[in-house]
Design a protein around this motif. Structure first.
Motif, PDB file in Angstrom:
ATOM      1  N   ASP A 129      -1.151  -1.440  -4.698  1.00 55.11           N
ATOM      2  CA  ASP A 129      -1.472  -2.531  -3.774  1.00 55.11           C
ATOM      3  C   ASP A 129      -2.719  -3.332  -4.154  1.00 55.11           C
ATOM      4  OD1 ASP A 129      -3.416  -0.727  -3.236  1.00 55.11           O
ATOM      5  OD2 ASP A 129      -3.018  -0.539  -1.077  1.00 55.11           O
ATOM      6  N   ASN A 588       6.235  -5.553   2.388  1.00 55.79           N
ATOM      7  CA  ASN A 588       5.349  -4.537   1.821  1.00 55.79           C
ATOM      8  C   ASN A 588       6.075  -3.228   1.571  1.00 55.79           C
ATOM      9  OD1 ASN A 588       2.946  -5.890   1.501  1.00 55.79           O
ATOM     10  ND2 ASN A 588       2.215  -5.445   3.557  1.00 55.79           N
ATOM     11  N   ASN A 606       4.127  -0.802  -1.571  1.00 53.64           N
ATOM     12  CA  ASN A 606       2.798  -1.155  -1.080  1.00 53.64           C
ATOM     13  C   ASN A 606       2.487  -0.469   0.236  1.00 53.64           C
ATOM     14  OD1 ASN A 606       1.871  -2.890  -3.117  1.00 53.64           O
ATOM     15  ND2 ASN A 606       3.141  -4.556  -2.348  1.00 53.64           N
TER      16      ASN A 606
END
Length: 626
Positions: A129, A588, A606
């Motif tokens: 990330d 994400n 992520n």
């Protein structure tokens, strides 16, 4: 910066340069020389003064091709700013067993490639990330250590050695009054993630390899010539003004500096090589021991814009795409430079040129003392593909020859690359979308409306022969061997007119001279990053499965990992694994990598790290959120 803009402006500067770099010019301007293929003939400079004069001559010749008024209006900064012994190229076979774990999907066995995730079977290290490097202990399901990443850093990549973790990053750094891109390599303690050694160099990583405890780096750099741009931005400068500004530059403005554990160094003038025509951009190749103790480095610098790297246990190949810009039709070639390493010292050991452009590193393969290279000659300027815009805007001249692809074979000598043979006219009016060399056979996918999968017999390096041309709708963007006489293709299905419709995975039988399709998996409206990022692909031979991240827009957006069972002649969906339970933005939860450790399948996004049973119903067994 937009990649196409960078390519276009760099191409504009590449068209012509002075052949002789040793005799001074009485006039600060240099006469334009029409584009001709460089054919990879490199020369060295006699001295640092000779290097500066030669680089200035080449830059002035490049600038002479530009429309200064237009360039001033557009800012012109693209030229100076960087974009933010193996005998087989077969994929390595993953080890099997209860304690086995998967590694990065590398092109060549024994040659590790940088990636965002690495594991030793006990810890999973990731830079997913962009905020932290994390070490997760899979035995406890806990984050064992974290290392904060710099706020202004990007393009984080990892190597994992025997006892060391290597972190590569790109950063912005201040040099005088200018901001430059900087490549940083850090050696970290695997337990604490404490930084132990640091290497930095002006520029950005083209690519890297880890071989037998040695990190081999290719770092691209652009010149820092702001005074030249300031002259240009006035909008009133002519060629003479620009030439005068270029003549005021110093050698350090054109060559990257570097630091080893804080000690500053400069590129040795004796280690600079240049083709006949160049712009001032460069690629430096060097090696460092993975286990640290860094005190110095010895870059070999070539004055080219290298884009593609292919590594074997013995060699590192750098490919540079060179073409004319602004002519009535495209003229292009790819120059290939071979480097070998001795005691950490990189040495140029052969040069060659091939027509057209390479798709990616899989277009190169070294096997049994020969280098095989697959390229496409394209009337739109080359460099086209499913993910890259055509340089000439996709509009070839009316009388231009159609595109075609070629496989060229070179004998690899101690200090040479000598052409032995080639086969051409593959996929006329099409582009290469995927290449895989397996032993003495090559597989090339070209596409425009249908997908010919060419089979090429390379057993006789002097006489490569096309033995098969399988035509199906759609195309494969990535090819992977999945057992004896079996090849898996990941790409897109398409209509008869060439309009893509969704994810297609094909299982090919390659036992005969021409491949045949055994089975296909189709998912309408879906896509997979495997087509342009092979590191996202996992093949686990022990369980005979393939895992690939998928994004699906058919009905409503969803993303996850598709697990396929690979039978002798079948492809079957075994599982769909996602991170939808995470209470975060669904974008994400896009799964980026899949790793096998023992009897567990670990997936990373992520949002976090998840494990599922390997086999059966693939039940979820753990979740570690970030």
């Amino acid at each position: 910066m937009n990649r196409r803009l960078l390519i276009a402006c760099a191409a504009a500067a590449t068209v012509a340069a002075a052949t002789a770099c040793t005799s001074p010019s009485p006039d600060p301007t240099i006469e334009t020389i029409p584009w001709v293929p460089v054919s990879a003939q490199l020369a060295a400079f006699d001295s640092c003064d000779d290097a500066l004069e030669g680089i200035q001559d080449a830059a002035i010749a490049a600038f002479s091709q530009w429309e200064f008024d237009d360039l001033a209006r557009n800012g012109g900064e693209e030229f100076a700013v960087e974009d933010s012994g193996a005998t087989s190229a077969e994929a390595p076979t993953q080890a099997a067993g209860d304690d086995a774990f998967s590694g990065t999907n590398n092109a060549v066995a024994g040659v590790d490639e940088p990636d965002i995730v690495k594991t030793d079977g006990t810890f999973v290290y990731s830079v997913i990330d962009y905020s932290k490097l994390r070490a997760v202990d899979v035995r406890t399901g806990e984050v064992a250590a974290e290392h904060d990443l710099a706020d202004d850093a990007w393009n984080h990549q990892l190597f994992l050695g025997d006892d060391e973790l290597l972190l590569m990053s790109s950063l912005s750094a201040e040099r005088g009054d200018e901001w430059v891109n900087e490549f940083r390599l850090e050696r970290l303690d695997t337990a604490s993630l404490e930084v132990l050694d640091t290497f930095t160099m002006e520029g950005s990583m083209v690519d890297a390899r880890l071989v037998d405890g040695e990190v081999r780096l290719a770092i691209g750099s652009q010149p820092l010539i702001q005074p030249v741009w300031d002259t240009l931005y006035t909008g009133e400068a002519d060629e003479s003004d620009i030439a005068d500004a270029v003549r005021d530059t110093e050698l350090e403005d054109w060559l990257p500096s570097f630091e080893v554990n804080g000690e500053a160094h400069e590129v040795d003038c004796a280690e600079i090589a240049h083709p006949e025509r160049f712009t001032g951009a460069s690629v430096s190749v060097l090696a460092l021991p993975a286990d640290g103790g860094w005190t110095e480095a010895a870059p070999q610098t070539v004055m080219v814009d290298g884009e593609t790297v292919h590594g074997t246990t013995d060699s590192l190949y750098l490919a540079h795409y060179d073409y004319a810009w602004g002519d009535d039709e495209a003229k292009a070639e790819s120059e290939i430079y071979r480097f070998v390493f001795d005691g950490g010292q990189a040495r140029l050991a052969g040069e060659a040129a091939v027509p057209g452009s390479l798709l990616n590193q899989y277009s190169l393969s070294e096997f049994d003392g020969h280098l095989r290279v697959a390229t496409t000659e394209d009337p739109t300027g080359g460099g086209c593909g499913p993910w890259i815009d055509c340089l000439w805007g996709g509009q070839p001249a009316e009388d231009a020859e159609p595109s075609k692809s070629t496989v060229t074979v070179f004998a690899v000598g101690d200090d040479s690359l000598e052409k032995t043979g080639s086969v051409t006219d593959l996929g006329v009016d099409e582009q290469i979308y995927a290449v895989r060399f397996i032993g003495d056979t090559g597989y090339v996918v070209t596409f425009r409306q249908t997908d010919p999968l060419y089979t090429i017999d390379l057993a006789d390096p002097a006489n490569p022969v096309v033995t098969g041309e399988l035509k199906i709708t759609g195309y494969s963007g990535y090819l992977h061997p999945v057992g004896p006489d079996r090849l898996l293709g990941v790409g897109q299905e398409a209509t008869a007119e060439g309009q893509t419709t969704g994810l297609q995975v094909s299982l090919f039988d390659t036992a005969a001279a021409e491949a045949t399709v055994l089975d296909q998996y189709y998912r309408e409206g879906a896509d997979s990053p495997v087509q342009w990022d092979p590191h996202a692909f996992l093949y686990w031979e022990d369980a005979s499965i393939a895992a690939l991240p998928v994004s699906d827009w058919d009905m409503e957006y969803q993303s996850g990992v598709l697990v396929l069972d690979i039978g002798a002649d079948t492809l079957t969906e075994a599982a769909w694994i996602d991170h939808s339970a995470a209470d975060v933005d669904p974008y994400n939860t896009q799964i980026l990598r899949t790793v096998v450790i023992g009897d567990q399948l670990w997936t990373l996004s992520n949002a976090g790290l998840q494990s599922n049973d390997l086999g059966g119903d693939y039940a979820q067994t753990a979740w570690i959120g970030w």
